[in-house]
Write an enzyme that holds these catalytic residues in place. Sequence first.
Site, PDB file in Angstrom:
ATOM      1  N   GLY A  81       0.811  -1.207   0.000  1.00 49.73           N
ATOM      2  CA  GLY A  81       0.000   0.000   0.000  1.00 49.73           C
ATOM      3  C   GLY A  81       0.845   1.257   0.000  1.00 49.73           C
ATOM      4  N   ASP A  82       0.238   2.342  -0.442  1.00 49.85           N
ATOM      5  CA  ASP A  82       0.923   3.635  -0.416  1.00 49.85           C
ATOM      6  C   ASP A  82      -0.121   4.742  -0.343  1.00 49.85           C
ATOM      7  OD1 ASP A  82       3.716   4.894  -0.769  1.00 49.85           O
ATOM      8  OD2 ASP A  82       2.458   6.058  -2.127  1.00 49.85           O
ATOM      9  N   SER A  83       0.294   5.877   0.209  1.00 50.66           N
ATOM     10  CA  SER A  83      -0.623   7.003   0.366  1.00 50.66           C
ATOM     11  C   SER A  83       0.041   8.309  -0.034  1.00 50.66           C
ATOM     12  CB  SER A  83      -1.090   7.124   1.827  1.00 50.66           C
ATOM     13  OG  SER A  83      -1.742   5.952   2.254  1.00 50.66           O
ATOM     14  N   GLY A 119      -3.291   3.735  -2.353  1.00 51.95           N
ATOM     15  CA  GLY A 119      -3.081   2.691  -3.340  1.00 51.95           C
ATOM     16  C   GLY A 119      -2.996   1.321  -2.685  1.00 51.95           C
TER      17      GLY A 119
END
Length: 263
Positions: A81-83, A119
Amino acid sequence: MRLYLASTSPARRALLAQTGIEPVLVAPGVDEDAAVAAASTSLGRDLTGPELVGLLAVAKADAVADARIAGSAVDGFVFGGDSAFEVDGVLYGKPHDPEVAKERWRQMLAVGGGTLWSGHCVVDRRAERDATASRTGGAERTGAVPPVRQVDASGGGPLGVAGHLGHVAPGGSELVVAGDRVVAVDSAVLTFADDVSADEIDAYVATGEPLEVAGAFTIDGRAAAYITRIDGAPSAVVGLSLPVLRSMLIRGFGVAWHDLWAL
């Protein structure tokens, strides 16, 4: 059923743990700046929020999916995940420096809010699966769940699968499947209080909390008092959208959320 978390983020681990899932934490070791710079150079432009978080989510999941953990191959699902936080068309990651964090807060408050892009990428690395599921990304799905859009990863250009997620509107979400990967982007629109003072900004930044988080704030910490409205999944703002992750598992792989619970 095991879930590997391609992250050492305490916030993401806590989110999963509070829902009954105890993930295996693995540092992905991805050079995020280099990955974004390479993609941006290939495209000849800056990445959109959905593209950026999608690209890095896939990179992190892929880095762990084929790794050996304690001498053994991964056996289960891998989540990456990513932000990133977007304010008035500008994407903000982790500020690192206190002065940078203060300036970002001044900019965010001047605009009144922004969009948190989250994401997600899930890679299927189960050692034993139904014989009909030959890594086709959702071959196990039944008619009981909504269909998911199949895409060709190579059709996304330099961004791969993330190239199919570049046009998600603020507050919206998108989910696609490519081979043994399900990739999604979720977003939440945040509104900040209109009376936050300079002293409050200084005091908050002095705690160190905002320095290593996307957008320079967390809603599961001291900054919660400065946020008046969230349009979207609150968990997406913390680090991953739990509703979207559940949907990825059931729609992409036919796996129920409770199958991952640590009972």
